[in-house]
Structures are given as structure tokens and as C-alpha cells.
Design a protein around this motif. Structure first.
Motif, PDB file in Angstrom:
ATOM      1  N   ASP A   4       0.821  -1.204   0.000  1.00 18.44           N
ATOM      2  CA  ASP A   4       0.000   0.000   0.000  1.00 18.44           C
ATOM      3  C   ASP A   4       0.860   1.260   0.000  1.00 18.44           C
ATOM      4  O   ASP A   4       0.509   2.269  -0.605  1.00 18.44           O
ATOM      5  N   PHE A   7       1.668   3.331  -3.324  1.00 22.64           N
ATOM      6  CA  PHE A   7       0.630   4.248  -3.785  1.00 22.64           C
ATOM      7  C   PHE A   7      -0.003   4.913  -2.556  1.00 22.64           C
ATOM      8  O   PHE A   7      -1.181   4.734  -2.257  1.00 22.64           O
ATOM      9  N   ASP A   8       0.833   5.667  -1.847  1.00 26.71           N
ATOM     10  CA  ASP A   8       0.429   6.250  -0.585  1.00 26.71           C
ATOM     11  C   ASP A   8      -0.357   7.535  -0.810  1.00 26.71           C
ATOM     12  O   ASP A   8      -0.789   7.837  -1.917  1.00 26.71           O
ATOM     13  N   SER A  70      -4.477  -0.443  -2.233  1.00 28.45           N
ATOM     14  CA  SER A  70      -4.119   0.803  -1.561  1.00 28.45           C
ATOM     15  C   SER A  70      -5.338   1.458  -0.911  1.00 28.45           C
ATOM     16  O   SER A  70      -6.258   1.906  -1.602  1.00 28.45           O
TER      17      SER A  70
END
Length: 242
Positions: A4, A7-8, A70
């Protein structure tokens, strides 16, 4: 599969700002094709992200569900009009199970490359097939590996160069892995992001589909059904569950 954190919040917050993937003239032909392939049935988007495609598809009357790893991307989806009504399962698209059967499963914008082993990519095809009803379609949009642009012994290709953004891809032609390196200049500070991928050839995808009891039905050079040729830089491929 990417964690995750790749693609924070920073990536999710700016994901829709790229007109190359989010402008109406880009999205509309994609949705038109997805509506046709759904044939009035349900659609499942692997890596639904911020709802770039799922929301307009739902507005066209298609019942859409999604899978996304994400949580930051899903938070952006939920903040959009209609985004709180779409069912989204949090998990890995190669392994997660969603209840029911679908007429269409789709995976857009190179996301199959986010699975960084061949086994994971095969599992994704098998998972897509497991969610399809008889005769259902699995669609993948992905770039053609640009190795023709590499001179012998070279491993680096630039994809962005401006006063505020630089990007290069570094390829390993033995493992088919590559890394995209992004650098931004924002508010006087530099930000850097490196994302690992695995590139995959069209014929390799066809074999993955056969392993999942699916057969190739269409391969186009773009969402407007352009011919796929030796100079196409991407393809939109559709396999049907047999």
C-alpha cells in the motif's frame, strides 16, 4: 504485489491530475468499450484505484465492483460523487475473492505489471477467470515492452524530462523486471519515488490466459480498436472464458 505504501497519500492525492489518463477525451472511449463488453452484466475492476473508470462506468448503468490494495487510493474514490456506493474489496488482485460472478473483469493502465513475478501474473489471470461467468471477458491494457528502443547493452530509458519532473525506467532484460524512478521538484524540495514492475509480452499473456481456460478474442492497439501492429506501444487485449 506492491505494498500500500507505494501508492500512498502523496501518489493518491495527485493521481487524477494527469490529463493523459484522466481527461474526458481519454476516459470516454475506455468506458464505451467496457460498456459494450459488459453486455448488460456486472463488471469487476482489478486495481480500481480512485475510480477513474469505475465511476463513469457505473454512471452508464453498469453494476461495478472493485478490488484495490491501496487504502489511500480507495479514500480518494470514496471522496468523489458516487464513490461511497461502489463495493470495493481491499486486497491483492491475484488472490482476493469477491462474491458472485461477473460478465467482465478488467485491468487497465499497465497494472498487470504491478505484479512483479510471473507466478503472480498467472494467478491474476486465474483469479479473473474464477470471477467470470461462462463466456465472460477479461480485459487487460498494458504497454508493449519497449526493448526495441534499447541499444545492445543499454538498460535505461527516460520517460519524463522537464524543469520540475524527471523519470527513467531501468530494465533487467533477463528477469523482465524493471524499476520506474520518479523525481519531482515541488515547493522548493525534491521528492523521489521508485516503483518495481515486471513487463510481460502479448504472447506470454495469451499463454497465461490459456492456463486459466480463456482464449484471446481481441487485441487492439488502443481503446478505439486501433489495429495492433509491430509499432504499437500498447495493447488492449480481451480473453473469453471458455
Amino acid at each position: 504485489m506492491h505494498e500500500d505504501g507505494v501508492f500512498d497519500g502523496m501518489v493518491a492525492a495527485s493521481y487524477d491530475d494527469d490529463d493523459a489518463i484522466s481527461a474526458p477525451e481519454v476516459v470516454d472511449p475506455i468506458v464505451d468499450l467496457l460498456v459494450d463488453l459488459a453486455e448488460g452484466g456486472r463488471a469487476l475492476e482489478f486495481a480500481i484505484g480512485t475510480g477513474r473508470l469505475a465511476l463513469p462506468l457505473a454512471q452508464r448503468g453498469v453494476e461495478v465492483e472493485g478490488v484495490e490494495l491501496s487504502r489511500a487510493m480507495v479514500s480518494r474514490l470514496r471522496a468523489k460523487e458516487g464513490g461511497d456506493t461502489l463495493p470495493v474489496a481491499i486486497g491483492d488482485m491475484a488472490t482476493i475473492h469477491v462474491d458472485g460472478r461477473f460478465s467482465l473483469v478488467y485491468l487497465a493502465f499497465n497494472t498487470i505489471n504491478n505484479l512483479i513475478t510471473q507466478d503472480a501474473q498467472i494467478a491474476c489471470f486465474q483469479n479473473a477467470a474464477a470471477h467470470l461467468g461462462p463466456g465472460g471477458f477479461f480485459l487487460v491494457e498494458v504497454g508493449v515492452p519497449p526493448l526495441q528502443r534499447l541499444s545492445v547493452g543499454e538498460t535505461i530509458l527516460a520517460f519524463a524530462c522537464s524543469d520540475t519532473r524527471w523519470g527513467i525506467d531501468a530494465y533487467d532484460v533477463v528477469s523482465q523486471n524493471f524499476s520506474s524512478h520518479h523525481i519531482w521538484l515541488q515547493d522548493g524540495s525534491y521528492r523521489q519515488l521508485t516503483v518495481p514492475f515486471r513487463y510481460v509480452w502479448p504472447a506470454e499473456l495469451d499463454l497465461m490466459a490459456r492456463l486459466a481456460d480463456m482464449e484471446l478474442r481481441h487485441r487492439w492497439g488502443g481503446w478505439k480498436k486501433e489495429p495492433f501492429t509491430s509499432v504499437s506501444d500498447k495493447h488492449v487485449s480481451v480473453w473469453q472464458k471458455t
